[in-house]
Enzyme design. Structure first.
Site: not given
Length: 345
Positions: A53, A233, A235, A238, A240, A242-243
């Site tokens: 990372y 993960s 989301l 991201g 999920l 809705g963005k």
């Protein structure tokens, strides 16, 4: 904040784990320390990192995430925190990782552990994970096993023998797997039992409303082997929230980094996301809270790994611990899953 036993270890991990893969790429050291301080203040005791990372990884940023955490960790009460990190495996072409020699063998494990300890500025790592298997497996969105890709690999027995020695040296406490398969879980468990070697206590795999593959084969394996899932993960990058329903936001990761998050760009994803977002709206929940609460509700999940690039996102994600989904909502989610099963495996 609830705390769950991780597998059959004596680690009690917060139900939310702070993911850190943006530290050193999208987040400065000051922002990273803000996130760490806030999370610990909210009851999080579990921090997850990796030697490779931040992501996307590069020679210039390699190891920065652990370095940022280490600068913070040296000022903390170490025994109150559970710190996890990972050794990178072979086959990803990262020439800057340990000189390009990334087999999960004795020399590489020992060097990777020592390097992580130095960057983290600590004497021990609570949970040390194999980021992806030494052997060939489909991973990171690949779904088809290709026998022609199978090649030489370090035996699981040899890997476990080295981890035993590192545990005995006091450098790590427990070991875990990541991006692993049912075959791999059972092999690691059975060989450990047969040879009296350390048993894995966790598996870190993707799990979210768009990717419930774990519900089938892996759920059976972790049930019988007493292994906890660290769900990453939750989301779905991201999606999920809705963005992405009306295009790609300018500063979102999928917009910033080419070819990133490809598993979430598949044809049926937006259709499923819209259905899940609609459920959230009907029940006056934020889509993020709905998605995170769903992952937390699963019996095999020991901790849900959340990551954020802003403190505001992190605060919203942590607030999801107050959301408990009732039977009716869970049934609605299952109906969508039946209509659009695993569009982003």
């Amino acid at each position: 904040m609830k705390y769950n036993q991780l597998g059959n270890s004596d680690l009690k991990v917060s139900e939310i784990c702070l993911g850190t893969m943006t530290y050193g790429q999208q987040n400065t050291i000051e922002e990273a320390h803000q996130q760490l301080d806030y999370s610990i203040g909210e009851g999080v005791n579990f921090i997850d990192a990796a030697e490779m990372y931040p992501v996307p990884t590069s020679a210039e940023t390699y190891g920065l995430t652990e370095t940022y955490i280490g600068e913070w960790l040296k000022h903390q009460q170490r025994d109150k925190l559970i710190v996890a990190t990972k050794i990178a495996g072979p086959g990803r072409g990262f020439k800057w990782v340990r000189g390009g020699a990334k087999a999960i063998d004795r020399d590489n494990i020992k060097q990777a552990v020592d390097d992580s300890l130095k960057r983290l500025q600590t004497d021990y790592i609570d949970l040390y994970q194999i980021h992806w298997p030494d052997r060939y497996v489909p991973r990171f969105g690949q779904t088809v096993f290709d026998p022609t890709q199978v090649g030489e690999t370090v035996t699981i027995a040899e890997q476990l023998e080295v981890f035993r020695d590192v545990i005995n040296a006091g450098k790590i406490r427990y070991i875990g797997l990541s991006n692993e398969t049912p075959w791999g879980v059972t092999q690691f468990s059975n060989i450990a039992k047969q040879l009296g070697l350390p048993k894995v206590v966790s598996i870190q795999n993707a799990y979210n409303l768009l990717n419930r593959v774990f519900d089938g084969h892996l759920a059976e394996a972790v049930y019988y082997e007493q292994i906890g899932l660290l769900a990453y993960s939750p989301l779905a990058f991201g999606f999920l929230t809705g963005k992405y329903l009306n295009g790609k936001p300018e500063k979102a990761r999928v917009s910033l980094f080419e070819n990133f998050g490809q598993r979430y760009l598949k044809p049926k994803v937006n259709e499923a996301v819209k259905a899940y977002v609609d459920i959230a709206k009907r029940h006056q929940l934020s889509p993020a809270h709905l998605a995170l609460a769903f992952v937390r509700s699963r019996w095999f999940v020991a901790s849900t790994i959340i990551g954020a690039t802003t403190l505001e996102q992190l605060k919203e994600n942590l607030q999801s611990v107050d959301v408990v989904l009732d039977k009716d909502i869970l049934e609605e989610l299952d109906k969508v899953h039946t209509q659009s099963p695993n569009p982003a495996p």
